[in-house]
Design an enzyme around this catalytic site. Structure first.
Site, PDB file in Angstrom:
ATOM      1  N   GLU A  88      -2.650   6.291   6.852  1.00  0.00           N
ATOM      2  CA  GLU A  88      -2.049   7.197   7.874  1.00  0.00           C
ATOM      3  C   GLU A  88      -2.474   6.822   9.374  1.00  0.00           C
ATOM      4  O   GLU A  88      -2.660   7.351  10.311  1.00  0.00           O
ATOM      5  CB  GLU A  88      -2.041   8.716   7.900  1.00  0.00           C
ATOM      6  CG  GLU A  88      -1.482   9.084   6.698  1.00  0.00           C
ATOM      7  CD  GLU A  88      -0.065   9.196   6.482  1.00  0.00           C
ATOM      8  OE1 GLU A  88       0.755   8.693   7.540  1.00  0.00           O
ATOM      9  OE2 GLU A  88       0.420   9.657   5.425  1.00  0.00           O
ATOM     10  N   TRP A 126       0.894  -0.974  -0.010  1.00  0.00           N
ATOM     11  CA  TRP A 126       0.021   0.119   0.044  1.00  0.00           C
ATOM     12  C   TRP A 126       0.902   1.184   0.080  1.00  0.00           C
ATOM     13  O   TRP A 126       0.603   2.173   0.582  1.00  0.00           O
ATOM     14  CB  TRP A 126      -0.923  -0.049   1.320  1.00  0.00           C
ATOM     15  CG  TRP A 126      -1.832  -1.176   1.264  1.00  0.00           C
ATOM     16  CD1 TRP A 126      -1.673  -2.048   2.356  1.00  0.00           C
ATOM     17  CD2 TRP A 126      -2.801  -1.588   0.575  1.00  0.00           C
ATOM     18  NE1 TRP A 126      -2.479  -3.086   2.163  1.00  0.00           N
ATOM     19  CE2 TRP A 126      -3.366  -2.854   0.882  1.00  0.00           C
ATOM     20  CE3 TRP A 126      -3.411  -1.070  -0.680  1.00  0.00           C
ATOM     21  CZ2 TRP A 126      -4.326  -3.526   0.360  1.00  0.00           C
ATOM     22  CZ3 TRP A 126      -4.413  -1.937  -1.221  1.00  0.00           C
ATOM     23  CH2 TRP A 126      -4.815  -2.984  -0.592  1.00  0.00           C
TER      24      TRP A 126
END
Length: 391
Positions: A366, A158
Site C-alpha cells: 500500500e 504483487w
C-alpha cells in the site's frame, strides 16, 4: 488482548465481541499450520462474509454493515492479531470494493455489491506493475476500445489474492502512452474472463497462506458497463482508495505488534533466570514498556485518522502517518519480542518469529514507507506555501 477498547456504541462492542470469538475459535488454532502449508483460507472469508464482516464500512442497502471506519479498523486489527493473512485479506477485499461503492452507478452497485460484501465474491486490487510500483501512474497495462468495451493487454504484479480472487479491480491505461494519471481508467474484471490468468504465487518470507501473484491480461474483453467511474478517472479513484487502504494496513500492523507484545509479556512472566521472572529485570521491563508505548501510540494515530475520515475531513496525510508509524512500530516490536524470547523466539515452536517475518511486508505494501514520507513531506510543503502550517 491486553488493551482496553473505547467504542462509540453498544452495537460496536457486540461486533468486536463477535470478531474476537471468531478469531479465537476459527483463526488462532490453524494460523501456524496453514502458514506452514501455504493453505489459503477461502472458507474463512466466506464465514466472515456470512457473519457480516466483509462489508462493514459500506451501505446496508447493499449488504454492508454501515459501520464507521473507527470500528471497521478495530475489526481488522483483531483479525490480524490472530492471523495476518486474514486481517490483510479483509483490508484488501475492502479496498477492492471501494471503487464500485464510491464511484459505481446505481446499477453497478445493485448488481455487484451484494455478492462482494456477502462473502460469495472475494476481490483483488490490481494497480502495481513490475516496473511501476511506487510510480503507479507509469503503468503500461492498456485497455483499448473493442466491441463496445475494451480489450485489456498487460500484467499486474504483487497482487494479493492473485489466482484465488473471484474478481479483479483493475486499473489500466485507456489514454495515450505518456498521458500519466490522466489516461487511466478503472475496470471490474471477473476472474473467469477469457484471457485473465494468474502466475504461480510468489515465494515470500512470510504470509504463505495469502497468495501474492502476477495477474496477466491477454486480450481480455471487458464490456463498457464494467468500467467504474468515467474514462480517465481511474487514477483519482485509485488514490482515494489507497488513503483508506493505508489505514487498513496500519490496523493490521497494530494487530501484529499487539500479538507480539502479548507473547513477550506472557513469556517474561513465566521464564525464570537467577531466581526471578525475567520480566522483573529492568532490561526486559523497559523493553516491554517501550514496546507497549509504541503499540498504543500507533493505535491512537490510526484511530484519529479514521475519525477524521468518518467526519468527512481530509485524512490522506494522517493515513500516511498512521501507516508509517504503525508498520515501523510492528517491525521493531516483533524484533524485540523475538529478543525477549531468546532462543525460543527464533524457533517455529512459538509465533514470535512468524510475526516478525510478517511485519516486514507491512512496511512495503500500500505504498512503501518511503512513499508515505513523501506524501507527508509534500503536504508539509504545501501547507507552508499556503501559510497554514500548524493550523
Amino acid at each position: 488482548m491486553a488493551h482496553e477498547r473505547i467504542l462509540p456504541t453498544p452495537e460496536a462492542e457486540d461486533l468486536l465481541d463477535l470478531v474476537r470469538g471468531i478469531a479465537d475459535k476459527e483463526l488462532a488454532p490453524r494460523a501456524a499450520r496453514d502458514e506452514e502449508q501455504g493453505a489459503f483460507p477461502r472458507d474463512v472469508f466466506r464465514l466472515l462474509g456470512r457473519s457480516g464482516l466483509l462489508g462493514l464500512p459500506y451501505p446496508a442497502d447493499y449488504g454492508g454493515g454501515e459501520q464507521p471506519y473507527e470500528v471497521y479498523l478495530q475489526v481488522v486489527e483483531d483479525l490480524a492479531a490472530r492471523w495476518l493473512a486474514v486481517g490483510l485479506g479483509l483490508s484488501v477485499h475492502t479496498l477492492s470494493c471501494f471503487p464500485v461503492a464510491a464511484y459505481g452507478t446505481e446499477q453497478q452497485r445493485a448488481a455487484l455489491l451484494p455478492d462482494m460484501l456477502g462473502g460469495e465474491q472475494l476481490g483483488a486490487y490490481c494497480l502495481s506493475e513490475a516496473q511501476s510500483g511506487s510510480d503507479a501512474a507509469a503503468m503500461n497495462t492498456r485497455a483499448r476500445p473493442a466491441d463496445a468495451g475494451y480489450a485489456v493487454e498487460g500484467a499486474k504484479a504483487w497482487i494479493t489474492h492473485g489466482g484465488v480472487a473471484d474478481y479483479y479491480t483493475l486499473f489500466a491505461r485507456t489514454g495515450e502512452p505518456g498521458s500519466g494519471g490522466r489516461g487511466i481508467s478503472c475496470l471490474h474484471v471477473p476472474a473467469d474472463t477469457p484471457g485473465v490468468q494468474a502466475d504461480a504465487p510468489e515465494r515470500k518470507m512470510g504470509m504463505a497462506a495469502s497468495p501474492t501473484a502476477a495477474v496477466r491480461f491477454e486480450q481480455a474483453r471487458v464490456p463498457a458497463d464494467q468500467r467504474i467511474g468515467e474514462e480517465g478517472q481511474g487514477f483519482a479513484i485509485a488514490l482515494a482508495a489507497l488513503d483508506s487502504g493505508r489505514l487498513g494496513i496500519a490496523a493490521c500492523a497494530v494487530g501484529v505488534a499487539q500479538a507480539a507484545l502479548d507473547e513477550a509479556v506472557a513469556y517474561s512472566r513465566t521464564r525464570r533466570q537467577f531466581g526471578s521472572a525475567i520480566g522483573d529485570f529492568q532490561g526486559i521491563s523497559f523493553m516491554l514498556a517501550d514496546m507497549a508505548t509504541g503499540v498504543e501510540a500507533a493505535r491512537q494515530l490510526y484511530l484519529a485518522a479514521a475519525r477524521r475520515r468518518d467526519a468527512g475531513l481530509a485524512f490522506g496525510t494522517q493515513a500516511a502517518m498512521a501507516k508509517l508509524l504503525a508498520t515501523d512500530t510492528a517491525m521493531r516490536v516483533t524484533t524485540d519480542a523475538v529478543q525477549v524470547l531468546g532462543g525460543s523466539g527464533y524457533t517455529r515452536d512459538l509465533p514470535a518469529e512468524r510475526l516478525m517475518r510478517e511485519a516486514k511486508v507491512l512496511q512495503i505494501v500500500e505504498g512503501t514507507n518511503q512513499v508515505q514520507r513523501m506524501v507527508i513531506g509534500r503536504d508539509l510543503a504545501r501547507s507552508a506555501d499556503a501559510g497554514v502550517l500548524g493550523d
